[in-house]
Write an enzyme that holds these catalytic residues in place. Structure first.
Site, PDB file in Angstrom:
ATOM      1  N   LYS A 278      77.134  14.584  40.175  1.00 26.97           N
ATOM      2  CA  LYS A 278      75.738  14.263  40.505  1.00 26.97           C
ATOM      3  C   LYS A 278      75.611  12.745  40.400  1.00 26.97           C
ATOM      4  O   LYS A 278      75.602  12.192  39.303  1.00 26.97           O
ATOM      5  CB  LYS A 278      74.764  14.964  39.553  1.00 26.97           C
ATOM      6  CG  LYS A 278      73.304  14.745  39.956  1.00 26.97           C
ATOM      7  CD  LYS A 278      72.357  15.485  39.022  1.00 26.97           C
ATOM      8  CE  LYS A 278      70.936  15.568  39.529  1.00 26.97           C
ATOM      9  NZ  LYS A 278      70.301  14.325  39.895  1.00 26.97           N
ATOM     10  N   ARG A 444      64.045  24.536  46.301  1.00 29.78           N
ATOM     11  CA  ARG A 444      64.696  24.294  45.018  1.00 29.78           C
ATOM     12  C   ARG A 444      65.060  25.662  44.477  1.00 29.78           C
ATOM     13  O   ARG A 444      64.200  26.441  44.110  1.00 29.78           O
ATOM     14  CB  ARG A 444      63.714  23.603  44.074  1.00 29.78           C
ATOM     15  CG  ARG A 444      64.311  23.098  42.800  1.00 29.78           C
ATOM     16  CD  ARG A 444      63.226  22.581  41.883  1.00 29.78           C
ATOM     17  NE  ARG A 444      62.603  21.348  42.335  1.00 29.78           N
ATOM     18  CZ  ARG A 444      63.125  20.130  42.162  1.00 29.78           C
ATOM     19  NH1 ARG A 444      64.289  19.978  41.576  1.00 29.78           N
ATOM     20  NH2 ARG A 444      62.489  19.070  42.590  1.00 29.78           N
ATOM     21  N   LYS A 450      71.845  21.748  38.601  1.00 30.53           N
ATOM     22  CA  LYS A 450      72.275  20.436  38.115  1.00 30.53           C
ATOM     23  C   LYS A 450      72.457  20.480  36.613  1.00 30.53           C
ATOM     24  O   LYS A 450      71.665  21.113  35.904  1.00 30.53           O
ATOM     25  CB  LYS A 450      71.282  19.343  38.519  1.00 30.53           C
ATOM     26  CG  LYS A 450      69.865  19.606  38.105  1.00 30.53           C
ATOM     27  CD  LYS A 450      68.925  18.480  38.521  1.00 30.53           C
ATOM     28  CE  LYS A 450      67.496  18.841  38.245  1.00 30.53           C
ATOM     29  NZ  LYS A 450      66.524  17.847  38.568  1.00 30.53           N
TER      30      LYS A 450
HETATM   31  P1  ATP Z   1      66.768  14.197  39.001  1.00 30.45           P
HETATM   32  O1  ATP Z   1      65.490  13.640  38.477  1.00 30.45           O
HETATM   33  O2  ATP Z   1      67.563  14.985  38.027  1.00 30.45           O
HETATM   34  O3  ATP Z   1      67.570  13.222  39.809  1.00 30.45           O
HETATM   35  P2  ATP Z   1      65.435  15.157  41.122  1.00 30.45           P
HETATM   36  O4  ATP Z   1      64.159  15.755  40.715  1.00 30.45           O
HETATM   37  O5  ATP Z   1      65.425  13.776  41.651  1.00 30.45           O
HETATM   38  O6  ATP Z   1      66.419  15.292  39.972  1.00 30.45           O
HETATM   39  P3  ATP Z   1      66.764  17.392  42.127  1.00 30.45           P
HETATM   40  O7  ATP Z   1      66.617  18.058  43.413  1.00 30.45           O
HETATM   41  O8  ATP Z   1      66.299  18.108  40.950  1.00 30.45           O
HETATM   42  O9  ATP Z   1      66.098  15.990  42.262  1.00 30.45           O
HETATM   43  O10 ATP Z   1      68.301  17.014  41.896  1.00 30.45           O
HETATM   44  C1  ATP Z   1      69.068  16.822  43.012  1.00 30.45           C
HETATM   45  C2  ATP Z   1      69.120  15.357  43.346  1.00 30.45           C
HETATM   46  O11 ATP Z   1      70.314  14.838  42.829  1.00 30.45           O
HETATM   47  C3  ATP Z   1      69.227  15.182  44.845  1.00 30.45           C
HETATM   48  O12 ATP Z   1      67.966  15.022  45.420  1.00 30.45           O
HETATM   49  C4  ATP Z   1      70.090  13.979  45.015  1.00 30.45           C
HETATM   50  O13 ATP Z   1      69.268  12.839  45.150  1.00 30.45           O
HETATM   51  C5  ATP Z   1      70.852  13.868  43.725  1.00 30.45           C
HETATM   52  N1  ATP Z   1      72.303  14.141  43.884  1.00 30.45           N
HETATM   53  C6  ATP Z   1      73.291  13.360  43.393  1.00 30.45           C
HETATM   54  N2  ATP Z   1      74.488  13.867  43.662  1.00 30.45           N
HETATM   55  C7  ATP Z   1      74.304  15.014  44.352  1.00 30.45           C
HETATM   56  C8  ATP Z   1      75.171  15.999  44.898  1.00 30.45           C
HETATM   57  N3  ATP Z   1      76.488  15.924  44.793  1.00 30.45           N
HETATM   58  N4  ATP Z   1      74.609  17.056  45.540  1.00 30.45           N
HETATM   59  C9  ATP Z   1      73.269  17.157  45.646  1.00 30.45           C
HETATM   60  N5  ATP Z   1      72.395  16.264  45.149  1.00 30.45           N
HETATM   61  C10 ATP Z   1      72.897  15.192  44.500  1.00 30.45           C
END
Ligand code: ATP
Length: 584
Positions: A278, A444, A450
């Protein structure tokens, strides 16, 4: 032709309905009744929008501008408008009352309130007793005219734009009845919130034109435009819906992830998992059509002009003629290590000296998904197939862009090793994905999990503030935060934050929030919900003091999530779950 008064009646009716099924019935009937060229407009406006989702565009009107127009249209001073705002706490009610006062030609402000107090205090029930009839009777505008004016307001820019916007709004208020103006004001400030979101519009389209919900959903996923979907459903039925496809150049909503408490827990649900790092950066959706490259953020804003280096990297690395790719853009230092999140946002925002900034803050794009390539939509294909094609169309060892590593494994230990490696490299953790899952735009779910080391933070919207004192005089020293109730479609206050704010940040925030102040009462401010704060905290506690029913212990601002819209803030459902998890 549909009058705006009919749309107003629809809003009033929907506001009085508690359940989504009945709302769907009512809106489906409305969709059946409007002309073809009013269909799309009706879908956007009922959700309080002017533009379809894929444009990433908002009306972006500041409250003060609206108050100026209202003051002119109602012929009362700005001070009186502000007093009304303090009284009602709501822009719609304020507009209604201000214009009713005008209609009733009350001589003084207080006599107006006395008159109001004597009558029923529900102003939106369409009663027609004397003065109220005058306030609620229909105006002269059609739904299309209101829409076109609001769009004009949103599009106005450059010299003279402010006064043009005020004039247009004044026109709308003067040509509509007060009750219609109440809804116009709410739409103008993006605060319609009558309880209808994308889900209900989708179901209403299916019901109105007798097509399966799943097909409407599919068409929405690929077009990202419910107005367009409604037109397709009406004109071409099922056949038109299933033939909708991703259009290169039009951003698709991003698939999102759920938090997992542990790697083992994730594996308990997935027999086999696809593990990726991530990355600590910002989401980037890349559209390539021949030599034309377009880059979109998570908010679907087009940032192509700020990222010439990424455009170059994509041009050199991606071999497909047409493609839509998904990935994370990471700002890196000279050793390739990730730089703070704010740096990537600086790159997105940059309008001038773009070349210099791209040298100062280089970017590496880590691609992890593929939605479309050379005429074929991949969103319904399994992750493994999408990834195989992605690797096929992106050259290895290209500068500034690469396909990230993915390991398919049944072994939690392999995932754990990748987790440790990701953290050691300065990234956030890992993603644990279902290898057989499709790409679900805007969703989602459990197909993407994650795992991060820190306790999950909350993304909350700022709905109010308080002027500081002493050192914080003339600055907004603390901020009122809200989460989202997705059943009732309202924001719920959950506490305040005043910690984690440096003097410099306080200055920036105060400046940023100035245009969003809707009402002031003493030191307290009502702020237009637009800015998302990521908040860390020690614990979630039950609390009768806040409408959310919870309070956060020791809340601290982690960062302003400029990459998120208010539609993405955390829900009360998630907070319920976190509270339960905490107890366990
Ligand atoms: P966080 O605050 O934990 O970054 P978030 O609320 O921004 O999460 P989520 O959809 O919960 O967003 O977590 C996925 C996010 O992580 C994606 O929107 C992307 O920006 C990021 N990301 C980083 N690496 C990856 C990956 N390998 N696959 C998918 N998403 C990834």
């Amino acid at each position: 032709m549909t009058q705006f008064s009919e749309f107003t009646d629809l809003c009033i009716k929907i506001e009085s309905i508690p359940g989504s099924l009945e709302m769907t019935d009512v809106f489906a009937e409305f969709l059946k009744s409007v002309d073809d060229d009013e269909l799309a407009v009706s879908c956007y406006m009922v959700m309080g929008e002017i533009f379809p989702a894929w444009t990433g565009k908002k009306l972006g009107l500041g409250p003060n501008l609206l108050y100026s127009a209202l003051s002119k249209a109602a012929g009362i001073s700005l001070d009186k408008i502000k007093a009304l705002l303090r009284e009602t706490g709501d822009v719609g009610e304020t507009t209604y009352k201000a214009l009713c006062e005008d209609k009733k030609s009350q001589s003084t402000f207080s006599s107006f309130f006395e008159a109001e107090d004597k009558s029923s205090d529900d102003s939106s029930d369409g009663n027609s007793d004397g003065s109220r009839g005058l306030c609620n009777s229909g105006g002269r505008l059609s739904i299309r005219e209101v829409y076109d004016r609001l769009k004009e307001i949103a599009d106005a820019s450059g010299k003279g734009a402010q006064s043009q916007k005020i004039k247009s709004l004044q026109y709308l208020f003067s040509e509509s009845s007060p009750i219609e103006s109440k809804y116009i004001a709410r739409i103008a400030l993006e605060e319609l919130r009558i309880g209808i979101g994308e889900g209900i519009v989708r179901d209403s389209i299916a019901k109105a034109f007798d097509v399966p919900v799943a097909q409407v959903e599919f068409a929405f996923m690929v077009t990202n435009d419910l107005g367009e979907v409604a037109v397709a459903a009406k004109k071409g039925g099922s056949d038109a819906l299933v033939h909708q496809n991703i259009q290169v150049g039009r951003p698709v909503k991003m698939m999102l992830a759920q938090v997992t408490t542990g790697i083992e827990t994730a594996f308990a649900e997935l027999d086999e998992a696809a593990i990726e790092w991530k990355f600590d950066g910002a989401r980037l959706q890349i559209h390539k059509s021949g030599s034309d490259i377009q880059l979109f953020t998570r908010r679907l804003e087009n940032v192509t002009n700020s990222m010439p280096d990424v455009v170059k990297a994509v041009t050199e690395a991606v071999t497909a003629e047409n493609a839509v790719l998904d990935g994370e853009a990471v700002a890196i230092d000279e050793n390739g290590n990730p730089r703070p999140f704010q740096d990537i946002l600086r790159r997105f925002r940059r309008k001038y000296d773009v070349e210099t900034t791209s040298r100062d803050i280089p970017i590496h794009v880590n691609l992890f998904d593929l939605l479309y390539a050379d005429g074929v939509s991949y969103i319904e294909k399994p992750l493994t197939e999408r990834r195989a094609k992605l690797s096929e169309i992106v050259k290895p060892n290209a500068k500034g862009i690469s396909v990230d590593e993915l390991k398919i494994t049944k072994d939690p230990e392999t995932a754990n090793e990748m987790y440790q490696a990701a953290l050691a490299a300065g990234h956030e953790g890992i993603m644990i994905k279902n290898p057989n899952s499709p790409y679900s735009p805007g969703k989602r779910g459990k197909n993407w999990l994650k795992k991060k080391p820190v306790m999950d933070t909350l993304d909350l919207v700022v709905i109010g503030g308080e002027w500081g004192s002493g050192k914080r005089k003339n600055k907004i020293g603390s901020y009122v935060l809200a989460c989202y109730d997705n059943i009732k479609n309202v924001n719920l206050e959950i506490g305040r934050v005043g910690t984690g704010l440096s003097d410099e940040l306080l200055d920036t925030l105060t400046e940023q929030f100035k245009d969003l102040i809707e009402a002031e009462n003493g030191v307290m401010l009502k702020i237009k919900p637009e800015v998302v704060f990521e908040i860390a905290f020690e614990e979630i506690q039950k609390s009768p003091n806040y409408p959310a029913g919870y309070a956060l212990r020791f809340p601290r601002l982690v960062r302003v999530r400029e990459d998120k819209t208010i539609e993405e803030i955390d829900t009360i459902e998630k907070i319920d779950r976190m509270y339960q998890g905490q107890k366990e």
